[in-house]
Scaffold this active site. Structure first.
Site, PDB file in Angstrom:
ATOM      1  CE1 TYR A   1      -4.046  -1.867  -0.078  1.00  0.00           C
ATOM      2  CE2 TYR A   1      -2.864  -3.331   1.416  1.00  0.00           C
ATOM      3  CZ  TYR A   1      -3.925  -3.090   0.565  1.00  0.00           C
ATOM      4  OH  TYR A   1      -4.858  -4.068   0.339  1.00  0.00           O
TER       5      TYR A   1
ATOM      6  CG  PHE B   1     -10.866  -1.388  10.118  1.00  0.00           C
ATOM      7  CD1 PHE B   1     -10.787  -1.143   8.746  1.00  0.00           C
ATOM      8  CD2 PHE B   1      -9.963  -0.734  10.955  1.00  0.00           C
ATOM      9  CE1 PHE B   1      -9.839  -0.268   8.224  1.00  0.00           C
ATOM     10  CE2 PHE B   1      -9.035   0.142  10.446  1.00  0.00           C
ATOM     11  CZ  PHE B   1      -8.954   0.377   9.085  1.00  0.00           C
TER      12      PHE B   1
END
Length: 410
Positions: free
Chosen positions: A123, A410
């Site tokens: 990322y 999450f």
């Protein structure tokens, strides 16, 4: 074949999530966990890539509010459920999904995006920098003692099933959210995540328990944990697996940690995903026997530089011009004057000469919550000082009094 990229539809969730599970190794989630993730998925924030009737890519985000330095909760896109099928790599599919999502976050007025990465190397190229770290401790309780601060013996400790204490624990969690950068205000439904305890995933451990620390009826801390009993011949050698530990005062934290470390028949306590400045570092008798390990945790991206930098406060007065290049979010490219301090800040476009240059936009995400120092990033060549003397005061300004922390994934 042409790959179709579009918004996810409710009726497609099962096939979409099954594709995600295959991308992450092919092991299906327990029914309870799968049902919760379906409930939490925000369909209108989810993308699906289709090759015919086959799901070959997934991307979603949650509409979070994340605490930033100064205590303000800032709208943040919680990027999640990202996958590309092994058969469809190297076609630019992840870049297409990321670019589409960032454009959507920008249009929705979300100045930040954040994610937890299955592989850190993926990322950075999309502008995400490591903004929080997590510490894991494996405490040898046969050789380590906990010395809690004054007031710990005045607390009442009670062990309950987690569901019975859930509402009170959520109230305490909500009180603590503004106290640390990186913490997420839990939206409706997210209070179920800490209680998730599928029997098939316990790996020999007990069901989850919750211990409360109270004084005069006021809840000041709690810990959720499980016990994994084990015996070496006739010697007990079990492990306490701590899922989360939250405390509103030092005495409550110390009392809970001591309780966990003194559990009968257990010789090890494992705490995961703790802040890197966790109080346990100063409460244990022998830190060398706690097997500390630190890993990357939350990766942050500035979706809108001006709004993001104006949303937080700064440790000292700062007036600095920042040069930013951002290929994926071209609206960020340019020079920005950041002026502010402990009471607030403004960040606006300027034509003035730059004082600091962010050689990669991921460095801005890494520095945003105060974990990575601008000076350290400059040492790695990710920030460049263009005006002599500009770096040191800016590095101090971006720092945080407490380490940023993401308590749950999450």
């Amino acid at each position: 074949m042409t790959i179709e990229l579009r918004g996810l539809r409710d009726k497609e969730w099962d096939a979409w999530f099954a594709g995600l599970e295959w991308a992450f190794g092919g092991v299906s989630k327990a029914p309870e966990e799968r049902a919760l993730w379906q409930e939490l998925t925000e369909i209108d924030r989810s993308l699906a890539a289709w090759d015919g009737d086959r799901s070959v890519g997934s991307f979603s985000s949650f509409s979070f509010r994340m605490t930033v330095p100064g205590g303000t909760p800032v709208p943040t896109a919680g990027v999640t459920m990202v996958s590309v099928a092994a058969t469809h790599r190297r076609r630019g599919l992840l870049r297409r999904m990321m670019r589409s999502a960032l454009q959507g976050f920008h249009e929705a007025g979300e100045p930040l995006a954040a994610l937890t990465a299955s592989e850190q190397q993926i990322y950075g190229r999309f502008g995400y920098g490591v903004a929080t770290r997590a510490m894991r401790a494996t405490i040898d309780t046969a050789r380590v003692r906990v010395a809690p601060p004054a007031g710990a013996d005045d607390l009442t400790l009670t062990v309950l099933p987690p569901a019975e204490a859930a509402a009170r624990c959520e109230e305490l969690y909500a009180r603590l959210v503004p106290t640390r950068p990186g913490m997420l205000a839990r939206q409706p439904g997210w209070e179920k995540l800490p209680l998730l305890d599928p029997p098939r995933e316990r790996d020999g451990a007990s069901e989850l328990r919750c211990v409360l620390a109270e004084r005069d009826g006021e809840l000041l801390g709690y810990a959720r944990y499980a016990l994994k009993p084990q015996w070496e011949a006739t010697v007990p050698d079990g492990t306490v697996l701590v899922r989360d530990l939250m405390a509103a005062e030092p005495a409550a934290y110390g009392a809970l940690l001591r309780f966990l470390c003194e559990t009968d028949l257990m010789s090890t306590v494992v705490l995961r995903d703790r802040p890197v400045d966790d109080p346990l570092l100063h409460l244990v008798s022998d830190i060398r026997r706690c097997q500390l390990r630190t890993i990357d945790r939350l990766h942050v991206r500035t979706v809108d530089v001006g709004a993001a930098l104006a949303a937080r406060t700064y440790a000292r007065e700062v007036d600095v011009v920042l040069a930013v290049e951002d290929e994926l979010c071209p609206w960020n490219t340019g020079r920005w004057r950041l002026s502010g301090g402990p009471e607030g800040a403004v960040c606006e476009r300027t034509t003035d000469p730059a004082d600091l240059s962010f050689e990669h936009v991921r460095a801005l995400g890494a520095a945003y919550l105060g974990d990575a120092s601008l000076a350290a990033l400059a040492g790695a060549g990710l920030v460049r000082e263009l005006r002599g003397g500009a770096l040191a005061p800016a590095a101090t300004a971006f720092s945080s009094a407490v380490a940023p922390w993401l308590p749950h994934g999450f």
